[in-house]
Design an enzyme around this catalytic site. Structure first.
Site, PDB file in Angstrom:
ATOM      1  N   GLN A  99      45.616  28.956  48.016  1.00  0.00           N
ATOM      2  CA  GLN A  99      45.638  30.421  48.005  1.00  0.00           C
ATOM      3  C   GLN A  99      44.953  30.864  49.315  1.00  0.00           C
ATOM      4  O   GLN A  99      44.953  31.926  49.514  1.00  0.00           O
ATOM      5  CB  GLN A  99      44.954  30.864  46.693  1.00  0.00           C
ATOM      6  CG  GLN A  99      45.530  30.439  45.400  1.00  0.00           C
ATOM      7  CD  GLN A  99      44.281  30.755  44.335  1.00  0.00           C
ATOM      8  OE1 GLN A  99      44.246  31.766  43.653  1.00  0.00           O
ATOM      9  NE2 GLN A  99      43.667  29.794  44.024  1.00  0.00           N
ATOM     10  N   VAL A 101      43.767  31.346  53.225  1.00  0.00           N
ATOM     11  CA  VAL A 101      44.634  31.870  54.177  1.00  0.00           C
ATOM     12  C   VAL A 101      43.783  31.273  55.510  1.00  0.00           C
ATOM     13  O   VAL A 101      44.080  31.790  56.675  1.00  0.00           O
ATOM     14  CB  VAL A 101      44.538  33.477  54.432  1.00  0.00           C
ATOM     15  CG1 VAL A 101      45.408  34.008  52.984  1.00  0.00           C
ATOM     16  CG2 VAL A 101      43.082  34.158  54.216  1.00  0.00           C
ATOM     17  N   HIS A 117      49.553  32.695  49.954  1.00  0.00           N
ATOM     18  CA  HIS A 117      48.719  34.062  50.362  1.00  0.00           C
ATOM     19  C   HIS A 117      48.934  34.155  51.826  1.00  0.00           C
ATOM     20  O   HIS A 117      48.100  35.149  52.250  1.00  0.00           O
ATOM     21  CB  HIS A 117      47.354  34.091  49.768  1.00  0.00           C
ATOM     22  CG  HIS A 117      47.321  34.208  48.267  1.00  0.00           C
ATOM     23  ND1 HIS A 117      46.224  33.886  47.669  1.00  0.00           N
ATOM     24  CD2 HIS A 117      48.158  34.368  47.308  1.00  0.00           C
ATOM     25  CE1 HIS A 117      46.165  34.075  46.210  1.00  0.00           C
ATOM     26  NE2 HIS A 117      47.573  34.256  46.131  1.00  0.00           N
ATOM     27  N   GLY A 185      38.819  24.174  43.136  1.00  0.00           N
ATOM     28  CA  GLY A 185      37.883  25.230  43.791  1.00  0.00           C
ATOM     29  C   GLY A 185      38.457  26.615  43.788  1.00  0.00           C
ATOM     30  O   GLY A 185      38.471  27.491  44.800  1.00  0.00           O
ATOM     31  N   GLU A 213      32.204  25.356  39.004  1.00  0.00           N
ATOM     32  CA  GLU A 213      31.584  25.888  37.585  1.00  0.00           C
ATOM     33  C   GLU A 213      33.021  26.078  36.591  1.00  0.00           C
ATOM     34  O   GLU A 213      33.844  25.963  37.148  1.00  0.00           O
ATOM     35  CB  GLU A 213      31.055  27.424  37.741  1.00  0.00           C
ATOM     36  CG  GLU A 213      32.011  28.184  38.459  1.00  0.00           C
ATOM     37  CD  GLU A 213      31.429  29.658  39.001  1.00  0.00           C
ATOM     38  OE1 GLU A 213      30.200  29.926  38.656  1.00  0.00           O
ATOM     39  OE2 GLU A 213      31.856  30.256  39.942  1.00  0.00           O
TER      40      GLU A 213
HETATM   41  C1  BV8 Z   1      50.749  40.728  43.123  1.00  0.00           C
HETATM   42  C2  BV8 Z   1      44.738  37.184  50.928  1.00  0.00           C
HETATM   43  C3  BV8 Z   1      52.843  41.743  42.270  1.00  0.00           C
HETATM   44  C4  BV8 Z   1      44.016  38.228  51.417  1.00  0.00           C
HETATM   45  C5  BV8 Z   1      44.400  37.105  48.259  1.00  0.00           C
HETATM   46  C6  BV8 Z   1      48.031  40.379  36.385  1.00  0.00           C
HETATM   47  C7  BV8 Z   1      46.800  40.620  35.805  1.00  0.00           C
HETATM   48  C8  BV8 Z   1      45.762  41.154  36.402  1.00  0.00           C
HETATM   49  C9  BV8 Z   1      45.561  41.682  37.764  1.00  0.00           C
HETATM   50  C10 BV8 Z   1      47.116  41.180  38.455  1.00  0.00           C
HETATM   51  C11 BV8 Z   1      48.052  40.647  37.602  1.00  0.00           C
HETATM   52  N1  BV8 Z   1      49.267  40.491  38.403  1.00  0.00           N
HETATM   53  C12 BV8 Z   1      48.541  41.077  39.621  1.00  0.00           C
HETATM   54  C13 BV8 Z   1      47.579  41.617  39.740  1.00  0.00           C
HETATM   55  C14 BV8 Z   1      46.565  42.090  40.684  1.00  0.00           C
HETATM   56  C15 BV8 Z   1      46.039  41.065  41.447  1.00  0.00           C
HETATM   57  C16 BV8 Z   1      45.229  40.186  40.896  1.00  0.00           C
HETATM   58  O1  BV8 Z   1      45.433  39.181  40.262  1.00  0.00           O
HETATM   59  N2  BV8 Z   1      43.844  40.662  40.833  1.00  0.00           N
HETATM   60  C17 BV8 Z   1      42.948  39.902  40.001  1.00  0.00           C
HETATM   61  C18 BV8 Z   1      41.540  39.952  40.771  1.00  0.00           C
HETATM   62  C19 BV8 Z   1      42.727  39.985  38.604  1.00  0.00           C
HETATM   63  N3  BV8 Z   1      47.259  40.121  42.118  1.00  0.00           N
HETATM   64  C20 BV8 Z   1      47.875  40.826  43.169  1.00  0.00           C
HETATM   65  O2  BV8 Z   1      47.555  41.740  43.648  1.00  0.00           O
HETATM   66  C21 BV8 Z   1      48.919  39.765  43.866  1.00  0.00           C
HETATM   67  N4  BV8 Z   1      50.012  40.425  44.080  1.00  0.00           N
HETATM   68  O3  BV8 Z   1      50.645  40.153  41.843  1.00  0.00           O
HETATM   69  O4  BV8 Z   1      51.888  41.404  43.257  1.00  0.00           O
HETATM   70  C22 BV8 Z   1      52.192  43.121  41.838  1.00  0.00           C
HETATM   71  C23 BV8 Z   1      51.961  44.295  42.633  1.00  0.00           C
HETATM   72  C24 BV8 Z   1      51.283  45.490  42.400  1.00  0.00           C
HETATM   73  C25 BV8 Z   1      50.561  45.466  41.361  1.00  0.00           C
HETATM   74  C26 BV8 Z   1      50.744  44.465  40.451  1.00  0.00           C
HETATM   75  C27 BV8 Z   1      51.273  43.321  40.821  1.00  0.00           C
HETATM   76  C28 BV8 Z   1      48.385  39.182  45.298  1.00  0.00           C
HETATM   77  C29 BV8 Z   1      47.271  38.227  45.159  1.00  0.00           C
HETATM   78  C30 BV8 Z   1      46.975  37.918  46.543  1.00  0.00           C
HETATM   79  C31 BV8 Z   1      45.786  38.528  46.849  1.00  0.00           C
HETATM   80  N5  BV8 Z   1      45.318  38.192  48.127  1.00  0.00           N
HETATM   81  N6  BV8 Z   1      44.063  36.501  49.619  1.00  0.00           N
HETATM   82  C32 BV8 Z   1      42.999  37.691  51.893  1.00  0.00           C
HETATM   83  O5  BV8 Z   1      42.284  36.583  51.895  1.00  0.00           O
HETATM   84  O6  BV8 Z   1      42.300  38.571  53.065  1.00  0.00           O
HETATM   85  S1  BV8 Z   1      43.668  36.695  47.159  1.00  0.00           S
HETATM   86  C33 BV8 Z   1      42.031  36.005  47.443  1.00  0.00           C
HETATM   87  O7  BV8 Z   1      41.648  35.482  46.035  1.00  0.00           O
HETATM   88  C34 BV8 Z   1      42.125  34.462  48.258  1.00  0.00           C
HETATM   89  O8  BV8 Z   1      43.217  34.196  48.886  1.00  0.00           O
HETATM   90  C35 BV8 Z   1      41.505  33.935  47.359  1.00  0.00           C
HETATM   91  O9  BV8 Z   1      41.990  32.427  47.585  1.00  0.00           O
HETATM   92  C36 BV8 Z   1      42.136  34.217  46.081  1.00  0.00           C
HETATM   93  C37 BV8 Z   1      41.790  33.484  44.892  1.00  0.00           C
HETATM   94  O10 BV8 Z   1      40.286  33.493  44.987  1.00  0.00           O
HETATM   95  P1  BV8 Z   1      39.592  31.849  44.631  1.00  0.00           P
HETATM   96  O11 BV8 Z   1      40.319  31.018  45.500  1.00  0.00           O
HETATM   97  O12 BV8 Z   1      39.738  31.538  43.450  1.00  0.00           O
HETATM   98  O13 BV8 Z   1      38.331  32.158  45.336  1.00  0.00           O
HETATM   99  P2  BV8 Z   1      37.001  32.573  44.305  1.00  0.00           P
HETATM  100  O14 BV8 Z   1      35.927  33.077  45.001  1.00  0.00           O
HETATM  101  O15 BV8 Z   1      37.441  33.947  43.142  1.00  0.00           O
HETATM  102  O16 BV8 Z   1      36.765  31.418  43.435  1.00  0.00           O
HETATM  103  C38 BV8 Z   1      35.932  30.152  44.232  1.00  0.00           C
HETATM  104  C39 BV8 Z   1      35.612  29.119  43.064  1.00  0.00           C
HETATM  105  O17 BV8 Z   1      35.323  27.937  43.764  1.00  0.00           O
HETATM  106  C40 BV8 Z   1      34.468  29.619  42.082  1.00  0.00           C
HETATM  107  O18 BV8 Z   1      35.060  29.515  40.707  1.00  0.00           O
HETATM  108  C41 BV8 Z   1      33.366  28.823  42.593  1.00  0.00           C
HETATM  109  O19 BV8 Z   1      32.753  28.324  41.539  1.00  0.00           O
HETATM  110  C42 BV8 Z   1      33.891  27.579  43.312  1.00  0.00           C
HETATM  111  N7  BV8 Z   1      33.451  26.775  44.264  1.00  0.00           N
HETATM  112  C43 BV8 Z   1      32.453  27.109  45.257  1.00  0.00           C
HETATM  113  N8  BV8 Z   1      32.221  26.173  46.096  1.00  0.00           N
HETATM  114  C44 BV8 Z   1      32.715  25.138  45.554  1.00  0.00           C
HETATM  115  C45 BV8 Z   1      33.609  25.465  44.415  1.00  0.00           C
HETATM  116  N9  BV8 Z   1      34.374  24.445  43.600  1.00  0.00           N
HETATM  117  C46 BV8 Z   1      34.328  23.187  44.292  1.00  0.00           C
HETATM  118  N10 BV8 Z   1      33.685  22.913  45.326  1.00  0.00           N
HETATM  119  C47 BV8 Z   1      32.619  23.735  45.966  1.00  0.00           C
HETATM  120  N11 BV8 Z   1      32.072  23.495  47.028  1.00  0.00           N
END
Ligand code: BV8
Ligand code: ZN
Length: 244
Positions: A99, A101, A117, A185, A213
């Site tokens: 996921q 970029v 992504h 992650g 977590e």
């Molecule tokens: C889409 C590029 C069709 C941009 C990104 C269904 C239900 C609800 C909402 C939706 C759904 N379907 C679609 C949606 C809307 C939305 C969505 O899912 N929203 C979420 C917030 C609920 N999805 C979309 O919009 C997708 N499009 O489905 O199109 C559509 C069209 C219109 C309307 C509806 C549907 C597009 C999704 C892509 C968005 N673009 N990135 C940019 O980067 O600038 S997503 C963005 O979040 C990043 O790419 C990132 O990778 C991604 C996911 O986040 P994570 O990678 O999980 O990062 P996060 O910080 O959240 O978590 C990190 C984890 O690591 C934590 O748990 C932490 O504890 C852990 N961690 C930290 N340090 C460590 C570690 N683990 C291990 N070791 C460590 N050292």
């Protein structure tokens, strides 16, 4: 740290999948999305990484992406990224779905990477779609396409935008066909990526979560290992080398 069940599977498996998120790049110094540093100058990332943000306030949008590109200039892959390069070498059929970029899996050396992504180091025209390999910094002048002078944007999937359907289908096929699926992650909330481990599970894969977590996936995973990917993954590689 790794269960007997997982070791047995790792010993005999042919096809593996890994889905990575921002957490694997955290130890390289790249801020995660939803962690405490998931905010940027009091804006929520989710409000900025959207097409409407680009249309409404292109200067703010490009300030944000210019900041992220600058930040990525001097970050390097960490041991977690390199461990996945080793795993690609050790298994006949390994698909890395990310996921992220930030281009760090390519930099580390993985060859089969599905960047579902997109990649922030490429720039795309929001009018004619022309993609260039130039991660131009934002210096106050909005970047325009040389072909049609349309407004450019990073070649990433913004919230509310569809993913590249070929890439997504490949990611779904690999998830449905693998024997072991690692979720590494990621907070496992962003769709449609968050559905991949469930698709793997429905097709009989063993689900292993490696995260700092618990997440909504934890109660569905066969195994959740809480900790840092940069520490756990190298240990996983050493263990695999011993048992295969
Ligand atoms: C889409 C590029 C069709 C941009 C990104 C269904 C239900 C609800 C909402 C939706 C759904 N379907 C679609 C949606 C809307 C939305 C969505 O899912 N929203 C979420 C917030 C609920 N999805 C979309 O919009 C997708 N499009 O489905 O199109 C559509 C069209 C219109 C309307 C509806 C549907 C597009 C999704 C892509 C968005 N673009 N990135 C940019 O980067 O600038 S997503 C963005 O979040 C990043 O790419 C990132 O990778 C991604 C996911 O986040 P994570 O990678 O999980 O990062 P996060 O910080 O959240 O978590 C990190 C984890 O690591 C934590 O748990 C932490 O504890 C852990 N961690 C930290 N340090 C460590 C570690 N683990 C291990 N070791 C460590 N050292
Ligand atoms: Zn153009």
């Amino acid at each position: 740290m790794f269960s007997e069940k997982l070791l047995m599977r790792l010993k005999h498996a042919v096809s593996l999948c890994a889905l990575t998120g921002a957490g694997i790049s955290a130890e390289s110094g790249v801020p995660t999305f939803r962690g405490k540093d998931g905010l940027w100058e009091k804006h929520r990332v989710e409000d900025l990484a959207t097409f409407s943000a680009l249309k409404k306030d292109p200067e703010l949008f490009w300030k944000f992406y210019g900041w992220r590109r600058k930040l990525l200039k001097d970050v390097q892959p960490n041991l977690g990224h390199y461990a996945l390069v080793d795993i690609e070498r050790m298994y006949e059929d390994f698909t890395l779905i990310t996921q992220n970029v930030d281009n760090l899996h390519h930099l580390a050396g993985n060859r089969k990477v599905l960047e579902i992504h997109g990649n922030i180091m490429r720039t795309r025209c929001s009018e004619c779609g022309t993609v260039i390999d130039d991660p131009n910094d934002y210096s106050g002048v909005l970047p325009k396409c040389e072909k049609c002078s349309g407004l450019q944007r990073p070649d990433v999937v913004l919230f509310g935008e569809n993913l590249d359907e070929k890439l997504l289908r490949k990611a779904q096929e690999s998830s449905a066909g693998c024997e072991i699926f690692f979720s590494i992650g990621t907070s496992a909330v962003v769709e449609p990526a968050a559905s991949l481990p469930y698709l793997a599970k429905a097709n009989g894969a063993y689900i292993v979560e490696i995260n700092a977590e618990e997440t909504p996936l934890s109660s569905h995973a066969d195994e959740t290992i809480i900790g840092q990917a940069g520490k756990i993954l190298p240990q996983l590689v050493m263990t695999i080398e011993r048992i295969r």
